[in-house]
Structures are given as structure tokens and as C-alpha cells.
Design an enzyme around this catalytic site. Structure first.
Site, short mmCIF file in Angstrom:
data_model
loop_
_atom_site.label_atom_id
_atom_site.label_comp_id
_atom_site.label_asym_id
_atom_site.label_seq_id
_atom_site.Cartn_x
_atom_site.Cartn_y
_atom_site.Cartn_z
N ASN A 213 -9.82 -1.91 -6.62
CA ASN A 213 -8.90 -1.13 -7.44
C ASN A 213 -9.24 -1.19 -8.93
OD1 ASN A 213 -5.97 -2.09 -5.48
ND2 ASN A 213 -7.45 -0.46 -5.13
N ASP B 40 0.83 -1.20 0.00
CA ASP B 40 0.00 0.00 0.00
C ASP B 40 0.87 1.25 0.00
OD1 ASP B 40 -2.38 1.42 0.02
OD2 ASP B 40 -2.52 1.44 2.20
#
Length: 276
Positions: free
Chosen positions: A99, A51
Site C-alpha cells: 500500500n 479491507d
């Protein structure tokens, strides 16, 4: 003119200090390495939530796509660290199902990187020398054909290996994985002629576990997330019930070997009781 020697002296001092800091960090990293190796307790299955690529790029004044490119390079480094320590299995979360709804240009760049890295791994000497079996887990049906072919080639070239297990979680979501596992189990039972009401009565956690994407490797005992976010965001929800977690403040492209070793040392100091 009189200021020139002073400026040169300042630059020399700055270089000396930088070199000293580098030497201290190198020494610290070496000590951490000895501590981690000497302890002996390592994760059987390491989960990595990668991340912070976009925030890394933003902080550095770069385009967001460059953050993903640097993140892909970092994944290669971390693979090497895992191999050096002899970690048996790792799952890296590259792209979530959420995503896939991002800006099409950004998503295309990520998928392009995925194809490139899959082809690189398929010929990477480290993969073959260490007999690393690589598998892509998640929902990939909507990926471009050239990406699917690169992933399939990588899996086929390493399918017979018996060394480290590397799972690339792409198009992955923990809820989706559980749903897929239940569907797979029910379809198999229906195909064998069993009544689904009977199946529902006898359904057990082991039945679902046996139909997860990576059912043939142990559940992750240690999960690291970078970027400072303190949540799982759906990573291996079923398997992580007894996992130990470590949340690192640095963005993924800035994740250093010393950060990795600190995380492992922290894991080694924990007393895992599995609810007992």
C-alpha cells in the site's frame, strides 16, 4: 390534495417497517451476544484484515479518502467489541508494504489518520481503564517523523500495561516480517561470535518465531478479512499456519457488530486439530 393523506400513510408505514426491522436486528444481535458469551471459547489472538475502504467510498459516491476515515472510525468500534468480550489480543492490519506505493495524496491521508488515531488512543480512557498495551508492528523507517513520534508516544504510554494486547500492523508485510526475523536472529548470533555455517545447521522454526515483531503473544487462532476477498495477502504468514479464517462480504467501514458476532460464533463451532 387527495394524495396527501395517502403519501403520509405510506411514509408512516415505511417508518414502522424500518423500526420493526431495527428491533428484529437488535434482538438478533442480543441473542448472538448471549450465544457467543455462553459458549466461552474465544480467540486468544484475533487477526483483522481491514479491507474495502476505497470500494466502500466508491459505492457510496464519496471520495476515496472518506473511505479510510470511516474505516478508522470502525476500528474504534471493533476495539470496543473486543474489550467487551474480553479477547486477550488483536492485530489489525491497517497498511501493507504494498500500500505504501499508492498515490502520494492517498498515502498522506492514511498516514495523517494514523497519526491522529495514535494520539487519540494515547489519551483514550478505554485504553487506560482496560490497561491495553498497544504496539505498532511493521517497517516504519520511511514514515514522516511526526507519525513516528505519535506511534512511539502511544507505545510508551501503554508499555507497562498487562491487559489486552493490541498490535497495529502498519507498513506491514508477512514476507518482510520473516526476512526481518531471520536477519535479527543471524545478527544476534554473529554478535555472540558464532560461525554462521554452524548457525545455519542448527536453525529451527522456534528461532525464527522468537524474532518476529510480536513474538511475545500467541499466534493468531482466528483471522477475519472483510470485503469478500478470499486471500491473506501476506498477513502474518509465519504465524497463521494453524489459524482459522473467516471471509466476510461487507466492506470494512460497513462491518457491523452482528457480522463480528457471526464470525465468532462460526469460530466457536470449528474443531481445530492442528494437523493431527
Amino acid at each position: 390534495m387527495s394524495g396527501t393523506p395517502v403519501k403520509a400513510a405510506v411514509r408512516t408505514l415505511q417508518k414502522t417497517r424500518s423500526a420493526a426491522r431495527g428491533a428484529l436486528m437488535w434482538g438478533y444481535e442480543q441473542r448472538l451476544t448471549r450465544d457467543v458469551k455462553g459458549h466461552g471459547k474465544l480467540p486468544r489472538h484475533l487477526g483483522l484484515i481491514l479491507d474495502g475502504n476505497r470500494r466502500f467510498a466508491r459505492a457510496a459516491g464519496l471520495q476515496r479518502e472518506m473511505g479510510h476515515s470511516f474505516g478508522a472510525e470502525k476500528a474504534h468500534e471493533v476495539l470496543q467489541w473486543c474489550l467487551e468480550l474480553g479477547i486477550p489480543a488483536a492485530t489489525i492490519w491497517v497498511l501493507s508494504t504494498d500500500n505504501t506505493s499508492r498515490d502520494p495524496q492517498e498515502l498522506a491521508h492514511i498516514l495523517g489518520l494514523l497519526e491522529k488515531e495514535a494520539r487519540n488512543l494515547a489519551t483514550d480512557p478505554r485504553i487506560h481503564a482496560n490497561r491495553v498495551r498497544v504496539r505498532a508492528i511493521g517497517q516504519h523507517a520511511d514514515f514522516p517523523l511526526h507519525v513516528l513520534m505519535a506511534l512511539r508516544e502511544l507505545e510508551e504510554k501503554t508499555a507497562h500495561y498487562d491487559g489486552m494486547r493490541l498490535n497495529i500492523a502498519v507498513g506491514y508485510g508477512g514476507r518482510e516480517e520473516i526476512v526481518d526475523a531471520v536477519k535479527s536472529y543471524l545478527q544476534r548470533q554473529a554478535a555472540s561470535g558464532r560461525d554462521l555455517s554452524e548457525v545455519a545447521v542448527s536453525l529451527s522454526p522456534d528461532d525464527i518465531s522468537a524474532h518476529l515483531y510480536a513474538a511475545d503473544i500467541p499466534d493468531p487462532d482466528f483471522i477475519i478479512r472483510t470485503s469478500g476477498e478470499i486471500r491473506l495477502s501476506g498477513f502474518m504468514l509465519w504465524q497463521s499456519v494453524y489459524s482459522e479464517y473467516y471471509f466476510c462480504d461487507v466492506y470494512w467501514p460497513g462491518f457491523r457488530r452482528v457480522d463480528f458476532l457471526r464470525a465468532l460464533r462460526d469460530f466457536q463451532g470449528r474443531d481445530r486439530r492442528f494437523g493431527k
